[in-house]
Design a protein around this motif. Structure first.
Motif, short mmCIF file in Angstrom:
data_model
loop_
_atom_site.label_atom_id
_atom_site.label_comp_id
_atom_site.label_asym_id
_atom_site.label_seq_id
_atom_site.Cartn_x
_atom_site.Cartn_y
_atom_site.Cartn_z
N LYS A 1 0.87 -1.19 0.00
CA LYS A 1 0.00 0.00 0.00
C LYS A 1 0.90 1.23 0.00
CE LYS A 1 -2.14 0.97 3.83
NZ LYS A 1 -3.07 0.94 4.95
N VAL A 2 0.78 2.06 -1.04
CA VAL A 2 1.57 3.29 -1.06
C VAL A 2 0.63 4.47 -0.82
CG1 VAL A 2 3.46 2.47 -2.53
CG2 VAL A 2 1.41 3.41 -3.58
N SER A 3 1.09 5.41 0.00
CA SER A 3 0.21 6.49 0.41
C SER A 3 0.90 7.84 0.36
CB SER A 3 -0.26 6.27 1.86
OG SER A 3 -0.78 4.98 2.03
N ALA A 4 0.10 8.87 0.07
CA ALA A 4 0.58 10.24 0.16
C ALA A 4 -0.23 10.92 1.25
CB ALA A 4 0.38 10.96 -1.17
N VAL A 5 0.44 11.70 2.10
CA VAL A 5 -0.19 12.32 3.26
C VAL A 5 0.09 13.81 3.28
CG1 VAL A 5 -0.08 12.44 5.80
CG2 VAL A 5 0.04 10.22 4.66
N GLY A 6 -0.92 14.62 3.60
CA GLY A 6 -0.67 16.06 3.76
C GLY A 6 -1.91 16.80 4.21
N ILE A 7 -1.75 17.68 5.23
CA ILE A 7 -2.93 18.42 5.68
C ILE A 7 -3.38 19.42 4.61
CG2 ILE A 7 -2.93 18.20 8.19
CD1 ILE A 7 -1.14 20.55 8.41
N GLY A 8 -2.48 19.75 3.67
CA GLY A 8 -2.84 20.66 2.58
C GLY A 8 -3.94 20.10 1.68
N MET A 9 -4.11 18.77 1.69
CA MET A 9 -5.15 18.16 0.84
C MET A 9 -6.55 18.58 1.25
SD MET A 9 -4.13 14.20 0.44
CE MET A 9 -2.43 13.73 0.32
N ASP B 1 6.17 -3.28 -7.57
CA ASP B 1 6.12 -1.89 -8.04
C ASP B 1 6.24 -0.86 -6.91
OD1 ASP B 1 5.68 -2.72 -10.67
OD2 ASP B 1 3.49 -2.75 -10.41
N ALA B 2 6.30 -1.35 -5.67
CA ALA B 2 6.12 -0.44 -4.53
C ALA B 2 7.18 0.66 -4.45
CB ALA B 2 6.10 -1.24 -3.24
N ASP B 3 8.46 0.27 -4.55
CA ASP B 3 9.51 1.28 -4.38
C ASP B 3 9.45 2.32 -5.50
OD1 ASP B 3 10.15 -0.15 -2.20
OD2 ASP B 3 12.15 -0.77 -2.84
N LYS B 4 9.17 1.83 -6.70
CA LYS B 4 9.08 2.75 -7.84
C LYS B 4 7.90 3.70 -7.64
CE LYS B 4 8.95 2.88 -12.84
NZ LYS B 4 8.39 2.14 -13.98
N ALA B 5 6.77 3.17 -7.17
CA ALA B 5 5.59 3.99 -6.93
C ALA B 5 5.92 5.11 -5.93
CB ALA B 5 4.44 3.13 -6.40
N LEU B 6 6.62 4.72 -4.87
CA LEU B 6 6.99 5.70 -3.85
C LEU B 6 7.88 6.80 -4.45
CD1 LEU B 6 5.99 5.32 -0.99
CD2 LEU B 6 8.25 4.50 -0.35
N GLN B 7 8.84 6.34 -5.27
CA GLN B 7 9.76 7.31 -5.89
C GLN B 7 9.03 8.31 -6.79
OE1 GLN B 7 12.55 4.74 -7.86
NE2 GLN B 7 13.55 4.30 -5.90
N VAL B 8 8.13 7.80 -7.65
CA VAL B 8 7.49 8.72 -8.60
C VAL B 8 6.53 9.68 -7.88
CG1 VAL B 8 7.79 7.29 -10.67
CG2 VAL B 8 5.68 7.05 -9.33
N ILE B 9 5.89 9.20 -6.82
CA ILE B 9 4.99 10.11 -6.08
C ILE B 9 5.82 11.17 -5.34
CG2 ILE B 9 3.18 10.29 -4.32
CD1 ILE B 9 2.60 7.27 -4.86
N LYS C 1 8.65 12.34 -6.13
CA LYS C 1 9.18 13.30 -7.10
C LYS C 1 8.07 14.24 -7.60
CE LYS C 1 12.26 13.40 -11.03
NZ LYS C 1 11.84 13.08 -12.39
N GLU C 2 6.91 13.66 -7.92
CA GLU C 2 5.80 14.45 -8.46
C GLU C 2 5.43 15.60 -7.53
OE1 GLU C 2 4.14 14.53 -11.21
OE2 GLU C 2 2.38 15.73 -10.65
N PHE C 3 5.47 15.36 -6.22
CA PHE C 3 5.06 16.40 -5.29
C PHE C 3 6.27 17.17 -4.71
CE2 PHE C 3 1.39 13.58 -5.53
CZ PHE C 3 0.39 14.50 -5.78
N ASN C 4 7.40 17.09 -5.41
CA ASN C 4 8.59 17.88 -5.06
C ASN C 4 9.02 17.74 -3.61
OD1 ASN C 4 8.69 19.00 -7.67
ND2 ASN C 4 7.06 20.42 -7.07
N LEU C 5 9.05 16.51 -3.12
CA LEU C 5 9.37 16.33 -1.71
C LEU C 5 10.88 16.18 -1.46
CD1 LEU C 5 6.48 13.92 -0.65
CD2 LEU C 5 6.58 16.40 -0.55
N GLY C 6 11.66 15.96 -2.51
CA GLY C 6 13.07 15.69 -2.32
C GLY C 6 13.89 16.92 -1.96
N LYS C 7 15.14 16.68 -1.62
CA LYS C 7 16.07 17.76 -1.25
C LYS C 7 16.44 18.60 -2.47
CE LYS C 7 18.81 15.04 1.42
NZ LYS C 7 19.39 14.35 2.52
#
Ligand code: ADP
Ligand code: ASP
Ligand code: MG
Length: 410
Positions: free
Chosen positions: A347-355, A394-402, A404-410
């Motif tokens: 299960k891959v998840s994205a979390v944020g109070i901004g949602m 697919d889990a690690d790849k899913a985590l990576q693309v999400i 990146k998509e939401f600009n969470l990296g350094k």
């Protein structure tokens, strides 16, 4: 004089040298005129090793005896830490969970704390001692030893902090705080200086093992100042705050859609195929699972056809055998065709109070997974999170693309 509860995880007390290092850290804080209560986990992989040992004896161990076994790990580390502190000329005393009155319900291996009688701890603190308590364990009303679920020492620490009305609870671990993703999977994940209880609760419930989710629930409920930091550095780590306080620290709060991502590989999917479609079916399935103390996470029901329906749901892998046993029985009673399962899901998840105040986050997440060729098997959403079940490969790849998509990296 402040009262601090400090918890040290398995890696932090993984060998004799590290236990001596923990003793030094604890003594240093005691000498800054604090009263200190320390909670420790079992050394290194002890709990895993004990589980393996039991599996070599039987495939189906009694849950009561498992708790008897698993609780021994923490009993080793409390005694060794007390000795290490004594060795540096400072007074300390160790206790098991039952000895300090950590009373739980009787659900072995995932017991919940009902109450803590803090008298004994207060008495020893009055004598100027450092008090060391075994994490992860308690005792039920029949005087049987219980454990709180994997990672449960965090919960012991926060519950003690609440019972003792501590000024601060510090969780010492092998990372220097809470990151936007597990730094072992996403190397460019960013560390939070501050994060809200709610977001941490979601991340922890959705697989970020850095904190036991019950510990965050208790911290939120009792407003316990909670900090996650590293045993091996001086870094201040990540402070958990209420949303109100967080807003004061972070003016950009509304702009951040997704704060972090998490992945849980500990669930399995169970499907009951061709169930006669009539009222009361779902109540029967999930009622029987609840009676077996099985917690169900995600649920989907297919659009019925020819008076038949499929229902799929996820449970913890540890509960899979018991779930299948119950469901085979239920399926027979309901005259459903068959029960199938899949262990290779994540299960891959994205979390944020901004949602809360923005739409379109889910669509963006589905699109990015689709573009990466990743099939979504199940979906669930809440105000501040979106979760998708995908194939484990697919889990690690899913985590990576999400991430990146939401600009969470350094
Ligand atoms: P302890 O034994 O100290 O309780 P755990 O292994 O339970 O430690 O938790 C720490 C681990 O949690 C880290 O090593 C890290 O790999 C993992 N982790 C998962 N998600 C996160 C996250 N978002 N931020 C920090 N660590 C995370
Ligand atoms: N020793 C237990 C476990 O490994 C509890 C903990 O470490 O928090 O799950
Ligand atoms: Mg842990």
């Amino acid at each position: 004089m402040a009262l601090i509860v400090q918890k040290f995880g398995g890696t932090s007390v993984g060998n004799a040298e590290r236990i001596k290092l923990v003793a030094k850290r604890v003594i240093a804080d005691k000498k800054k005129n604090n009263r200190v209560v320390v909670v420790v986990s079992a050394m290194g992989d002890t709990t895993d090793d004990l589980i393996n040992l039991a599996e070599q004896i039987t495939k189906n161990p009694s849950e009561r005896e498992m708790d008897m076994l698993l609780s021994t790990g923490e009993q080793v580390s409390i005694a060794l830490l007390a000795m290490a502190i004594h060795n540096q000329g400072v007074e300390a005393i160790s206790f098991t969970g039952p000895q300090v009155g950590i009373i739980t319900d009787n659900i072995h291996r995932k017991a919940k704390i009902i109450s803590i009688n803090a008298d004994r701890i207060h008495k020893e603190l009055e004598k100027n001692k450092i008090v060391i308590v075994a994490g992860f364990q308690g005792i039920d009303e029949n005087q049987d030893i219980t454990t709180l679920g994997r990672g449960g020492s965090d919960t012991t620490a926060v519950a003690l902090a609440a019972a003792l009305k501590a000024d601060l609870c510090e969780i010492y671990t092998d990372v220097d705080g809470i990151y936007t993703a597990d730094p072992r999977i996403i190397p460019n994940a960013k560390k939070f200086s501050y994060i809200t209880y709610d977001e941490t609760l979601e991340l922890a419930s959705l697989g970020a093992q850095v904190l036991h989710s019950r510990s965050v629930e208790i911290a939120k409920k009792y407003n316990i100042p909670l900090r996650v930091r590293s045993t091996f550095s001086k870094d201040k780590g990540t402070m958990l705050l209420s949303e109100e306080k967080y807003g004061k620290e972070n003016k950009n709060m509304e702009k951040i859609l997704v704060s972090g991502v998490a992945c849980d590989k500990n669930e399995a999917k169970v499907s009951i195929i061709d169930i006669p479609d009539r009222p009361g079916i779902a109540a029967q399935i999930f009622g029987e699972l609840a009676d077996g103390n099985i917690v169900v996470d995600m649920i989907i029901q297919s659009a019925g056809e020819d008076g038949k329906n499929d229902i799929s749901f996820t449970v913890m892998k540890g509960d899979l055998d018991k779930t299948l046993e119950i469901m085979e029985n239920t399926a027979k009673k309901m005259k459903a065709k068959k029960v199938i399962y899949d262990k290779n899901i994540a299960k891959v998840s994205a979390v944020g109070i901004g949602m809360r105040s923005h739409s379109g986050v889910a669509a963006r997440m589905f699109r990015i997974l689709g573009n990466a060729g990743i099939n979504i098997q199940m979906i669930s959403t809440s105000e501040i999170k979106i979760s998708c079940v995908v194939s484990q490969k697919d889990a690690d790849k899913a985590l990576q693309v999400i991430h990146k998509e939401f600009n969470l990296g350094k």
